[in-house]
Design an enzyme around this catalytic site. Sequence first.
Site, PDB file in Angstrom:
ATOM      1  N   ASN A   1     -10.923  -8.858 -11.256  1.00 34.85           N
ATOM      2  CA  ASN A   1     -10.353  -7.259 -11.558  1.00 34.85           C
ATOM      3  C   ASN A   1     -11.270  -6.833 -11.917  1.00 34.85           C
ATOM      4  O   ASN A   1     -11.709  -5.480 -12.132  1.00 34.85           O
ATOM      5  CB  ASN A   1      -8.695  -7.516 -11.796  1.00 34.85           C
TER       6      ASN A   1
ATOM      7  N   SER B   1      -2.346  -9.695 -12.944  1.00 31.62           N
ATOM      8  CA  SER B   1      -3.767  -9.976 -12.562  1.00 31.62           C
ATOM      9  C   SER B   1      -4.316  -8.849 -13.613  1.00 31.62           C
ATOM     10  O   SER B   1      -5.926  -9.149 -13.602  1.00 31.62           O
ATOM     11  CB  SER B   1      -3.536  -8.860 -11.501  1.00 31.62           C
TER      12      SER B   1
ATOM     13  N   HIS C   1      -2.938 -16.598 -10.905  1.00 34.85           N
ATOM     14  CA  HIS C   1      -3.594 -15.075 -10.697  1.00 34.85           C
ATOM     15  C   HIS C   1      -4.413 -15.649  -9.116  1.00 34.85           C
ATOM     16  O   HIS C   1      -5.042 -15.926  -8.686  1.00 34.85           O
ATOM     17  CB  HIS C   1      -4.632 -14.174 -11.338  1.00 34.85           C
TER      18      HIS C   1
ATOM     19  N   GLU D   1      -6.962 -17.220  -9.849  1.00 31.35           N
ATOM     20  CA  GLU D   1      -7.824 -17.136 -11.324  1.00 31.35           C
ATOM     21  C   GLU D   1      -6.721 -18.070 -11.800  1.00 31.35           C
ATOM     22  O   GLU D   1      -5.266 -17.978 -11.653  1.00 31.35           O
ATOM     23  CB  GLU D   1      -7.951 -15.697 -11.747  1.00 31.35           C
TER      24      GLU D   1
END
Length: 322
Positions: free
Chosen positions: A228, A156, A178, A190
């Site tokens: 993130n 991440s 991800h 992702e």
Amino acid sequence: MAALRLTSCCMRLATHNASRHAVRGFSASSLRLSAVEGVESVSVIGAGQMGLGIALVAARNAGLPVTLIDSSQASIDKSAAFMAKLLAKDVSKSKITESEADSIKSRITTSTDIASVSTTDFVIEAVPEIVDLKLSIFKQLSEIAKPTAVLATNTSSISITKIAAAAGSAADRVVSTHFMNPVPVQTGVEIISGLQTSQATLSTALALCTAMGKIPSQSADTPGFLANRILMPYINEAVICLESGIGTKEDIDAIMKNGTNVPMGPLTLADFIGLDTCLAIMGVLYRDTGDSKYRPSVLLQRMVDAGWLGKKSGRGFYEYKK
């Protein structure tokens, strides 16, 4: 790349899919599977919440045989029990039949030996966000995985370019997939390429994630990527508001839920993600950008030091029944 040889496997995939379709009845999944050129099996390394979710979605939505690998048999057993519970819940809600649940379970096998990836077409690493651990795994994968296998990481926040470098000559086959947590529920994923990632590897990753019922978004290989880079500073700022006495945990969560229509407040979300995971990602953002706006909250660090990691430990910002 052999994973992209469509003509050599069309007949085999068509026959394979037809037989599975007769058992499962997931017509959309069967159609998606035919688009994943050369990917007939998946391995997932790490039997935690993320690893189990990825394995379940690959087996259920893409209809692929999956090997779930973890060095701990206890973790594997725990995940198997949780998977049975999830499928039983879907059966009780008439989302799938009992025979479909049994078919999904039959496509997932387990192993404590990482060498089990040796015959797999697509490997997904889903271990904790520990840099040295991931680098070690990808070094091993470069030596034991098929020379045509795509090697994906569920990281991440860690640089894909750095992880790919650990894979040596296999660096061009490394990519990030991800997945969002919980994997069976969230549709987003992702996809991040490192400097070394080939277009063939990227295309295969996009096709597989689509076959798994996900909606891919691509991000540059920068600290935190997209999700993130946006989410973790939001959570961290909420923790800073709590430690500064600006509001109670209940008020912080309530204003974001009721004021912005998010399904859960930032502190509840942090508990769900895991405070150790939040801290690790903030640490990567802070270290790799050098920007003070990403400094992890002092309270977040203290809670991790106390072992209050959120829902998985029974206590975080809130208390939970184990």
